[in-house]
Design an enzyme around this catalytic site. Structure first.
Site, PDB file in Angstrom:
ATOM      1  N   ASP A  78      33.600  42.723  29.780  1.00  0.00           N
ATOM      2  CA  ASP A  78      34.789  43.202  30.493  1.00  0.00           C
ATOM      3  C   ASP A  78      34.798  44.724  30.435  1.00  0.00           C
ATOM      4  OD1 ASP A  78      35.776  40.662  31.011  1.00  0.00           O
ATOM      5  OD2 ASP A  78      37.226  40.671  29.374  1.00  0.00           O
TER       6      ASP A  78
ATOM      7  N   ARG B  75      30.998  42.007  38.166  1.00  0.00           N
ATOM      8  CA  ARG B  75      32.330  41.562  38.595  1.00  0.00           C
ATOM      9  C   ARG B  75      33.035  42.810  39.118  1.00  0.00           C
ATOM     10  NH1 ARG B  75      35.849  40.343  33.769  1.00  0.00           N
ATOM     11  NH2 ARG B  75      34.888  38.298  33.700  1.00  0.00           N
TER      12      ARG B  75
HETATM   13  P1  FDA Z   1      46.938  43.078  43.379  1.00  0.00           P
HETATM   14  O1  FDA Z   1      47.645  42.962  42.073  1.00  0.00           O
HETATM   15  O2  FDA Z   1      46.614  44.426  43.904  1.00  0.00           O
HETATM   16  O3  FDA Z   1      47.766  42.272  44.426  1.00  0.00           O
HETATM   17  C1  FDA Z   1      47.548  42.429  45.831  1.00  0.00           C
HETATM   18  C2  FDA Z   1      48.432  41.458  46.561  1.00  0.00           C
HETATM   19  O4  FDA Z   1      47.978  40.114  46.325  1.00  0.00           O
HETATM   20  C3  FDA Z   1      49.894  41.475  46.113  1.00  0.00           C
HETATM   21  O5  FDA Z   1      50.610  42.492  46.748  1.00  0.00           O
HETATM   22  C4  FDA Z   1      50.340  40.091  46.500  1.00  0.00           C
HETATM   23  O6  FDA Z   1      50.617  40.024  47.884  1.00  0.00           O
HETATM   24  C5  FDA Z   1      49.092  39.239  46.220  1.00  0.00           C
HETATM   25  N1  FDA Z   1      49.128  38.673  44.863  1.00  0.00           N
HETATM   26  C6  FDA Z   1      48.567  39.181  43.757  1.00  0.00           C
HETATM   27  N2  FDA Z   1      48.800  38.387  42.685  1.00  0.00           N
HETATM   28  C7  FDA Z   1      49.518  37.365  43.136  1.00  0.00           C
HETATM   29  C8  FDA Z   1      50.070  36.214  42.521  1.00  0.00           C
HETATM   30  N3  FDA Z   1      49.929  35.964  41.205  1.00  0.00           N
HETATM   31  N4  FDA Z   1      50.784  35.347  43.289  1.00  0.00           N
HETATM   32  C9  FDA Z   1      50.979  35.587  44.616  1.00  0.00           C
HETATM   33  N5  FDA Z   1      50.466  36.673  45.259  1.00  0.00           N
HETATM   34  C10 FDA Z   1      49.746  37.537  44.531  1.00  0.00           C
HETATM   35  N6  FDA Z   1      40.529  44.681  35.146  1.00  0.00           N
HETATM   36  C11 FDA Z   1      39.860  45.571  34.385  1.00  0.00           C
HETATM   37  O7  FDA Z   1      40.224  46.746  34.348  1.00  0.00           O
HETATM   38  N7  FDA Z   1      38.760  45.162  33.664  1.00  0.00           N
HETATM   39  C12 FDA Z   1      38.298  43.886  33.704  1.00  0.00           C
HETATM   40  O8  FDA Z   1      37.303  43.558  33.048  1.00  0.00           O
HETATM   41  C13 FDA Z   1      39.011  42.940  34.512  1.00  0.00           C
HETATM   42  N8  FDA Z   1      38.613  41.644  34.594  1.00  0.00           N
HETATM   43  C14 FDA Z   1      39.260  40.776  35.456  1.00  0.00           C
HETATM   44  C15 FDA Z   1      38.805  39.472  35.631  1.00  0.00           C
HETATM   45  C16 FDA Z   1      39.405  38.632  36.549  1.00  0.00           C
HETATM   46  C17 FDA Z   1      38.885  37.232  36.729  1.00  0.00           C
HETATM   47  C18 FDA Z   1      40.502  39.104  37.336  1.00  0.00           C
HETATM   48  C19 FDA Z   1      41.145  38.232  38.376  1.00  0.00           C
HETATM   49  C20 FDA Z   1      40.977  40.375  37.152  1.00  0.00           C
HETATM   50  C21 FDA Z   1      40.387  41.220  36.206  1.00  0.00           C
HETATM   51  N9  FDA Z   1      40.867  42.502  36.002  1.00  0.00           N
HETATM   52  C22 FDA Z   1      40.151  43.377  35.222  1.00  0.00           C
HETATM   53  C23 FDA Z   1      42.199  42.896  36.541  1.00  0.00           C
HETATM   54  C24 FDA Z   1      42.084  43.624  37.872  1.00  0.00           C
HETATM   55  O9  FDA Z   1      41.535  44.898  37.666  1.00  0.00           O
HETATM   56  C25 FDA Z   1      43.457  43.784  38.545  1.00  0.00           C
HETATM   57  O10 FDA Z   1      44.265  44.569  37.711  1.00  0.00           O
HETATM   58  C26 FDA Z   1      44.183  42.513  38.829  1.00  0.00           C
HETATM   59  O11 FDA Z   1      43.337  41.497  39.257  1.00  0.00           O
HETATM   60  C27 FDA Z   1      45.275  42.756  39.900  1.00  0.00           C
HETATM   61  O12 FDA Z   1      44.701  43.101  41.130  1.00  0.00           O
HETATM   62  P2  FDA Z   1      44.426  42.043  42.306  1.00  0.00           P
HETATM   63  O13 FDA Z   1      43.167  42.407  42.982  1.00  0.00           O
HETATM   64  O14 FDA Z   1      44.482  40.662  41.743  1.00  0.00           O
HETATM   65  O15 FDA Z   1      45.598  42.195  43.358  1.00  0.00           O
END
Ligand code: FDA
Length: 304
Positions: A133, A181
């Site tokens: 990670d 990832r």
């Molecule tokens: P973001 O939070 O930007 O959301 C975008 C849009 O998607 C929202 O406005 C909403 O519309 C929709 N949405 C998002 N979540 C939702 C929900 N629960 N329900 C409904 N709608 C939703 N970070 C890091 O720094 N180091 C790491 O090693 C990792 N590892 C990691 C593994 C995995 C498997 C995941 C999924 C994430 C990580 N992360 C991470 C975290 C990552 O950097 C990030 O902070 C989060 O995933 C949030 O960003 P998203 O891309 O999910 O969408």
């Protein structure tokens, strides 16, 4: 404005050692059980098996924050080794995610690398893969240097690149051939090193995803963002990128319906399954990311 304040409050709480320590004794609270799969290996393997039966593959993460002694790092290493053994013996479809600070990165770099080697040797024995990670910016360069060192001996290790960092695109180019990832990034970083604007982060995220997919390297797109997921599907289709060259990843307990529908459509959908009694920091970071998550935390709080 309110969202920004609550984000900062949760991020500060996630970094509070006393709270993290106290929470270890509380058991899973405030709804954390919805996003953390129990506190033992046995609980975690049971959840993984259930997810596998639904067509989802997994990665297990043994939670651990603020490791400050070699003893704690050795304990964490042994726990990760045992987790790999338990997965191998249970025959579940699941790999491992680890944080290098848990293995002693802040204590002694070469000691941490040795711990990582032990974990990778065990993974190799079970034909399994380990993902490092990515933590905060202060650890980024060190993590990438160690990854390169480990890749000289092990082909079963990869890491994570965070799209909010200005350096992300260059890193992805330089890491061509190494399974990555790709994420937006979860920590609070300075404007001197990271984009702060959501639109810019999303734009950079798609840029690095496309770059890595076109390089022919296996890519994990870890996001709950339906817009990003739709764009990735379209891009892969238009560019004849086979579904065997990428996977989607989401966190345990988040957008479960979407996880299942992606798996049904034939995409590899990997669920990141955290477990262990050191759940507080992880849970606070999830609350910081998405204020809506506070709703289920409050529900969990009142149902205790
Ligand atoms: P973001 O939070 O930007 O959301 C975008 C849009 O998607 C929202 O406005 C909403 O519309 C929709 N949405 C998002 N979540 C939702 C929900 N629960 N329900 C409904 N709608 C939703 N970070 C890091 O720094 N180091 C790491 O090693 C990792 N590892 C990691 C593994 C995995 C498997 C995941 C999924 C994430 C990580 N992360 C991470 C975290 C990552 O950097 C990030 O902070 C989060 O995933 C949030 O960003 P998203 O891309 O999910 O969408």
């Amino acid at each position: 404005m309110l969202a920004e304040v609550s984000k900062n409050v949760f991020l500060h709480a996630s970094q509070n050692k006393a709270l993290n320590k106290a929470a270890k004794k509380w058991g899973l609270r405030f709804g954390a059980a919805q996003v953390v799969a129990g506190d033992t290996i046995e609980h975690a393997i049971k959840k993984v098996r259930e997810l596998n039966e639904k067509g989802l593959v997994c990665t297990l993460d043994h939670l651990g924050e603020f490791v400050s002694s070699k003893e704690e790092a050795i304990e964490a290493t042994q726990y990760n080794v045992r987790t790999l053994e338990a997965m191998g013996q249970a025959g579940v479809t699941c790999n491992l995610s680890v944080k290098m600070t848990q293995l002693g990165l802040d204590i002694d770099r070469s000691f941490c690398v040795e711990n990582m080697r032990r974990i990778l040797e065990t993974a190799k024995k079970y034909d399994n893969f380990v993902r490092i990670d990515m933590e905060d910016y202060a650890h980024c360069q060190m993590t990438l240097d160690i990854l390169r060192e480990l890749r000289k001996t092990f082909d079963n290790v990869g890491t994570v690149i965070q799209a909010y960092l200005f350096r992300a695109e260059q890193d992805v180019k330089e890491l061509k051939g190494i399974p990555l990832r790709l994420v937006k990034g979860a920590y609070q970083e300075s404007p001197t090193v990271a984009f702060q604007d959501k639109a810019q982060i999303d734009e950079n995220y798609m840029r690095i995803i496309e770059e890595h997919l076109l390089s022919g390297t296996y890519t994990a797109i870890a996001s709950h963002d339906h817009n990003i997921i739709a764009k990735v599907k379209e891009f892969a289709h238009k560019n004849n990128i086979p579904r065997t060259q990428f996977e989607f990843q989401m966190l345990y307990g988040f957008r479960t319906d979407m996880q299942l529908s992606l798996a049904k459509e034939g995409y590899t959908m990997r669920v990141y399954v955290p477990f262990g009694n050191d759940w507080f920091g992880y849970f606070m970071r999830r609350l910081a990311e998405r204020p809506q998550n506070v709703a289920f935390a409050l529900k969990g709080f009142f149902s205790k």
